[in-house]
Motif scaffolding. Structure first.
Motif, PDB file in Angstrom:
ATOM      1  N   LEU A  75      41.230  42.399  44.993  1.00 17.76           N
ATOM      2  CA  LEU A  75      41.453  41.539  44.084  1.00 17.76           C
ATOM      3  C   LEU A  75      42.946  41.071  43.842  1.00 17.76           C
ATOM      4  CD1 LEU A  75      40.248  39.436  41.846  1.00 17.76           C
ATOM      5  CD2 LEU A  75      40.761  40.938  40.299  1.00 17.76           C
ATOM      6  N   THR A  76      43.320  39.590  44.462  1.00 15.36           N
ATOM      7  CA  THR A  76      44.556  39.396  44.767  1.00 15.36           C
ATOM      8  C   THR A  76      44.823  37.916  43.880  1.00 15.36           C
ATOM      9  OG1 THR A  76      44.239  38.326  46.627  1.00 15.36           O
ATOM     10  CG2 THR A  76      44.983  40.690  46.741  1.00 15.36           C
ATOM     11  N   THR A  77      44.170  37.798  42.921  1.00 18.91           N
ATOM     12  CA  THR A  77      44.248  36.437  41.906  1.00 18.91           C
ATOM     13  C   THR A  77      45.266  36.415  40.854  1.00 18.91           C
ATOM     14  OG1 THR A  77      42.165  37.075  40.806  1.00 18.91           O
ATOM     15  CG2 THR A  77      41.933  35.552  42.806  1.00 18.91           C
ATOM     16  N   GLY A  78      46.069  37.545  40.913  1.00 16.63           N
ATOM     17  CA  GLY A  78      47.147  37.604  39.736  1.00 16.63           C
ATOM     18  C   GLY A  78      46.474  38.422  38.279  1.00 16.63           C
ATOM     19  N   ARG A  79      47.630  38.976  37.851  1.00 13.50           N
ATOM     20  CA  ARG A  79      46.964  39.810  36.588  1.00 13.50           C
ATOM     21  C   ARG A  79      46.323  39.321  35.489  1.00 13.50           C
ATOM     22  NH1 ARG A  79      51.669  39.922  32.845  1.00 13.50           N
ATOM     23  NH2 ARG A  79      53.169  38.198  33.337  1.00 13.50           N
ATOM     24  N   ARG A  80      46.634  37.909  35.527  1.00 14.71           N
ATOM     25  CA  ARG A  80      45.767  37.149  34.065  1.00 14.71           C
ATOM     26  C   ARG A  80      44.380  37.010  34.580  1.00 14.71           C
ATOM     27  NH1 ARG A  80      49.917  34.933  30.834  1.00 14.71           N
ATOM     28  NH2 ARG A  80      51.848  35.167  31.605  1.00 14.71           N
ATOM     29  N   SER A  81      44.167  37.155  35.892  1.00 11.00           N
ATOM     30  CA  SER A  81      42.740  37.141  35.941  1.00 11.00           C
ATOM     31  C   SER A  81      41.947  38.360  35.946  1.00 11.00           C
ATOM     32  CB  SER A  81      42.548  36.539  37.424  1.00 11.00           C
ATOM     33  OG  SER A  81      42.699  37.308  38.360  1.00 11.00           O
ATOM     34  N   ILE A  82      42.620  39.536  35.718  1.00  8.10           N
ATOM     35  CA  ILE A  82      41.733  40.631  35.714  1.00  8.10           C
ATOM     36  C   ILE A  82      40.648  40.732  34.633  1.00  8.10           C
ATOM     37  CG2 ILE A  82      42.079  43.280  35.281  1.00  8.10           C
ATOM     38  CD1 ILE A  82      44.821  43.111  36.890  1.00  8.10           C
ATOM     39  N   PRO A  83      40.727  40.238  33.638  1.00  8.67           N
ATOM     40  CA  PRO A  83      39.742  40.590  32.465  1.00  8.67           C
ATOM     41  C   PRO A  83      38.704  39.611  32.933  1.00  8.67           C
ATOM     42  CG  PRO A  83      41.798  39.960  31.437  1.00  8.67           C
ATOM     43  CD  PRO A  83      42.178  39.878  32.840  1.00  8.67           C
ATOM     44  N   VAL A  84      38.663  38.612  33.689  1.00 10.03           N
ATOM     45  CA  VAL A  84      37.701  37.660  33.921  1.00 10.03           C
ATOM     46  C   VAL A  84      36.860  38.566  34.983  1.00 10.03           C
ATOM     47  CG1 VAL A  84      36.903  35.589  35.243  1.00 10.03           C
ATOM     48  CG2 VAL A  84      38.949  35.629  33.690  1.00 10.03           C
ATOM     49  N   PHE A  85      37.376  39.095  35.946  1.00 15.46           N
ATOM     50  CA  PHE A  85      36.484  39.858  37.062  1.00 15.46           C
ATOM     51  C   PHE A  85      36.119  41.136  36.336  1.00 15.46           C
ATOM     52  CE2 PHE A  85      38.986  37.027  39.313  1.00 15.46           C
ATOM     53  CZ  PHE A  85      37.973  36.456  40.600  1.00 15.46           C
ATOM     54  N   ALA A  86      36.960  41.807  35.496  1.00 17.84           N
ATOM     55  CA  ALA A  86      36.567  43.370  35.280  1.00 17.84           C
ATOM     56  C   ALA A  86      35.204  43.251  34.300  1.00 17.84           C
ATOM     57  CB  ALA A  86      37.680  43.838  34.278  1.00 17.84           C
ATOM     58  N   ALA A  87      34.744  41.981  33.775  1.00 21.00           N
ATOM     59  CA  ALA A  87      33.556  41.924  33.119  1.00 21.00           C
ATOM     60  C   ALA A  87      32.291  42.248  34.078  1.00 21.00           C
ATOM     61  CB  ALA A  87      33.288  40.490  32.595  1.00 21.00           C
ATOM     62  N   ARG A  88      32.429  42.235  35.402  1.00 23.72           N
ATOM     63  CA  ARG A  88      31.377  42.684  36.325  1.00 23.72           C
ATOM     64  C   ARG A  88      31.651  44.288  36.303  1.00 23.72           C
ATOM     65  NH1 ARG A  88      29.329  39.431  40.345  1.00 23.72           N
ATOM     66  NH2 ARG A  88      28.328  41.579  41.170  1.00 23.72           N
ATOM     67  N   THR A  89      31.075  44.880  35.504  1.00 26.73           N
ATOM     68  CA  THR A  89      31.011  46.467  35.284  1.00 26.73           C
ATOM     69  C   THR A  89      30.266  46.965  36.601  1.00 26.73           C
ATOM     70  OG1 THR A  89      29.192  46.257  33.691  1.00 26.73           O
ATOM     71  CG2 THR A  89      31.576  46.165  32.791  1.00 26.73           C
ATOM     72  N   ASP A  90      29.560  46.300  37.381  1.00 27.59           N
ATOM     73  CA  ASP A  90      28.681  46.745  38.387  1.00 27.59           C
ATOM     74  C   ASP A  90      29.701  46.793  39.882  1.00 27.59           C
ATOM     75  OD1 ASP A  90      29.084  44.145  38.407  1.00 27.59           O
ATOM     76  OD2 ASP A  90      27.029  43.897  39.715  1.00 27.59           O
ATOM     77  N   ALA A  91      31.037  46.403  39.595  1.00 26.18           N
ATOM     78  CA  ALA A  91      31.865  46.382  40.831  1.00 26.18           C
ATOM     79  C   ALA A  91      33.091  47.181  40.408  1.00 26.18           C
ATOM     80  CB  ALA A  91      32.100  44.791  41.196  1.00 26.18           C
ATOM     81  N   TRP A  92      33.715  47.504  41.557  1.00 25.54           N
ATOM     82  CA  TRP A  92      34.982  48.261  41.233  1.00 25.54           C
ATOM     83  C   TRP A  92      36.292  47.213  42.067  1.00 25.54           C
ATOM     84  CZ3 TRP A  92      38.957  50.000  44.795  1.00 25.54           C
ATOM     85  CH2 TRP A  92      39.847  50.799  44.152  1.00 25.54           C
ATOM     86  N   PHE A  93      37.608  47.231  41.485  1.00 24.62           N
ATOM     87  CA  PHE A  93      38.539  46.376  41.698  1.00 24.62           C
ATOM     88  C   PHE A  93      39.869  47.092  42.034  1.00 24.62           C
ATOM     89  CE2 PHE A  93      35.266  43.854  39.171  1.00 24.62           C
ATOM     90  CZ  PHE A  93      35.218  42.966  40.033  1.00 24.62           C
ATOM     91  N   LEU A  94      40.399  46.834  43.343  1.00 27.65           N
ATOM     92  CA  LEU A  94      41.667  46.984  43.515  1.00 27.65           C
ATOM     93  C   LEU A  94      42.653  45.710  43.326  1.00 27.65           C
ATOM     94  CD1 LEU A  94      44.022  49.197  44.400  1.00 27.65           C
ATOM     95  CD2 LEU A  94      43.591  48.346  46.880  1.00 27.65           C
ATOM     96  N   ALA A  95      43.149  45.871  41.955  1.00 29.95           N
ATOM     97  CA  ALA A  95      43.768  44.625  41.441  1.00 29.95           C
ATOM     98  C   ALA A  95      45.502  44.680  41.855  1.00 29.95           C
ATOM     99  CB  ALA A  95      43.717  44.374  40.225  1.00 29.95           C
ATOM    100  N   ARG A  96      45.906  43.761  43.028  1.00 27.19           N
ATOM    101  CA  ARG A  96      47.292  43.713  43.080  1.00 27.19           C
ATOM    102  C   ARG A  96      48.260  42.731  42.380  1.00 27.19           C
ATOM    103  NH1 ARG A  96      48.701  43.781  49.232  1.00 27.19           N
ATOM    104  NH2 ARG A  96      48.217  41.666  49.307  1.00 27.19           N
ATOM    105  N   SER A  97      49.279  42.962  41.720  1.00 29.88           N
ATOM    106  CA  SER A  97      50.002  42.033  41.229  1.00 29.88           C
ATOM    107  C   SER A  97      51.418  42.663  41.118  1.00 29.88           C
ATOM    108  CB  SER A  97      49.534  41.815  39.512  1.00 29.88           C
ATOM    109  OG  SER A  97      49.709  43.034  39.069  1.00 29.88           O
ATOM    110  N   VAL A  98      52.251  41.573  41.002  1.00 26.80           N
ATOM    111  CA  VAL A  98      53.830  41.897  40.868  1.00 26.80           C
ATOM    112  C   VAL A  98      54.024  42.652  39.431  1.00 26.80           C
ATOM    113  CG1 VAL A  98      56.073  40.930  40.788  1.00 26.80           C
ATOM    114  CG2 VAL A  98      54.349  39.934  42.265  1.00 26.80           C
ATOM    115  N   ASP A  99      53.604  42.350  38.467  1.00 24.34           N
ATOM    116  CA  ASP A  99      53.942  43.100  37.279  1.00 24.34           C
ATOM    117  C   ASP A  99      52.681  43.181  36.770  1.00 24.34           C
ATOM    118  OD1 ASP A  99      56.750  42.340  36.903  1.00 24.34           O
ATOM    119  OD2 ASP A  99      56.280  40.109  36.339  1.00 24.34           O
ATOM    120  N   PRO A 100      52.618  44.448  35.789  1.00 27.07           N
ATOM    121  CA  PRO A 100      51.355  45.088  35.112  1.00 27.07           C
ATOM    122  C   PRO A 100      50.549  44.222  34.238  1.00 27.07           C
ATOM    123  CG  PRO A 100      53.366  46.052  34.241  1.00 27.07           C
ATOM    124  CD  PRO A 100      54.066  45.286  35.268  1.00 27.07           C
TER     125      PRO A 100
END
Length: 240
Positions: free
Chosen positions: A129-154
Motif C-alpha cells: 500500500l503506497t497511497t499515503g498514511r492518511r489512507s491507511i484506515p480506509v484500507f485497514a477496514a479490509r480485515t481479510d487482507a494484510w497490508f505493508l503500508a509505506r509512508s514518509v511519516d508515521p
C-alpha cells in the motif's frame, strides 16, 4: 520586483523555485511532512484559512502570479487556489507532472477513488500500500487482507493489526522494490497515479515480478485553470 507564490512541496515546485530569476519567490508548504525538503527562497509553512484566507494573503503580500504545484491528489488545495485566484484577481497556473502510462507486461486496474481500490482487492491478499498514511484506515477496514503500508511519516495511532508500517522516503530503486515484494510475499500493489520518477521504481518492480497494480486515477483540476506539465514553461509564465 515581481512577486510569485508557489503552492508546493513537490519536486516540480522546488525546481520551479530554483529556476526563477529576478523574482521574489514565496513557496508554501502544507506542513504535513515533519521534515520537508525546502525550496530556495522564502518559505511559508501552514495553511491560509481556505480560499478566502488565501485570497486575502495574495492581496496583502502583493502577489502578481501564483502557481499550484501541489501533489496531483491535493484536490482541496487546488480547489481553494482556483477560487482564491478569482477572488483576488491574481492569475493562476497549475503545474502538474504527467501521469504514469501502462507499458507492455503491466497488469493494471484503474479505479476512480481510494474507496473503489478497497473494493477490488481480493480476499486474503497481501497488499503493498503506497497511497499515503492518511489512507491507511480506509484500507485497514479490509480485515481479510494484510497490508505493508509505506509512508514518509508515521500514521496516527493506533495502527491496525493487519497493517505493517514501513517508514521510508524516495527515491526508491527497482532492486529495493523487488526485494520488498519478494521478502514480504506481496500479491498486489495499490498506488495513486502520482507520476514522476521519484517512486516509479515500484511499477517497474511490479512488472518484473508479475505483480498486479491497482492504480487510483487523479482527481480533475478545477475548470478554466491554465495548466502545464513543464517546469520551464511555468517559469516563463511566472516571470511574465
Amino acid at each position: 520586483m515581481r512577486r510569485v507564490l508557489i503552492l508546493g512541496g513537490t519536486a516540480e515546485a522546488r525546481a520551479l523555485a530554483a529556476s526563477l530569476v529576478d523574482v521574489h519567490v514565496v513557496s508554501s508548504l502544507a506542513g504535513r511532512v515533519s521534515d520537508p525538503r525546502l525550496p530556495v527562497g522564502e518559505v511559508h509553512i501552514g495553511g491560509f484559512g481556505g480560499a478566502e484566507g488565501l485570497a486575502v494573503w495574495l492581496r496583502d503580500h502583493r502577489i502578481d502570479r501564483f502557481v499550484d504545484a501541489t501533489h496531483p491528489f491535493a484536490e482541496t488545495m487546488s480547489a481553494s487556489a482556483a477560487r482564491a485566484s478569482e477572488l483576488a484577481g491574481v492569475p493562476l497556473l497549475a503545474l502538474r507532472r504527467p501521469g504514469w502510462s501502462e507499458e507492455d507486461g503491466d497488469d493494471w486496474q484503474r479505479v476512480p477513488s481510494l474507496a473503489a481500490a478497497v473494493g477490488v482487492l481480493p480476499s486474503g491478499a497481501r497488499v503493498f500500500l503506497t497511497t499515503g498514511r492518511r489512507s491507511i484506515p480506509v484500507f485497514a477496514a479490509r480485515t481479510d487482507a494484510w497490508f505493508l503500508a509505506r509512508s514518509v511519516d508515521p500514521p496516527e495511532p493506533p495502527v491496525p493489526s493487519n497493517v505493517q508500517v514501513l517508514l521510508a522516503r524516495g527515491p526508491y530503486t527497482v532492486d529495493g522494490e523487488r526485494a520488498l515484494i519478494r521478502g514480504h510475499r506481496l500479491e498486489v500493489l495499490v498506488t495513486k497515479d502520482s507520476g514522476g520518477t521519484l517512486t516509479r521504481a515500484k511499477l517497474v518492480a511490479a512488472r518484473e515480478t508479475g505483480l498486479p497494480v491497482v492504480m487510483v486515477d487523479r482527481p480533475r483540476l478545477p475548470e478554466n485553470v491554465r495548466t502545464t506539465d513543464d517546469v520551464e514553461a511555468a517559469a516563463a509564465w511566472a516571470q511574465g
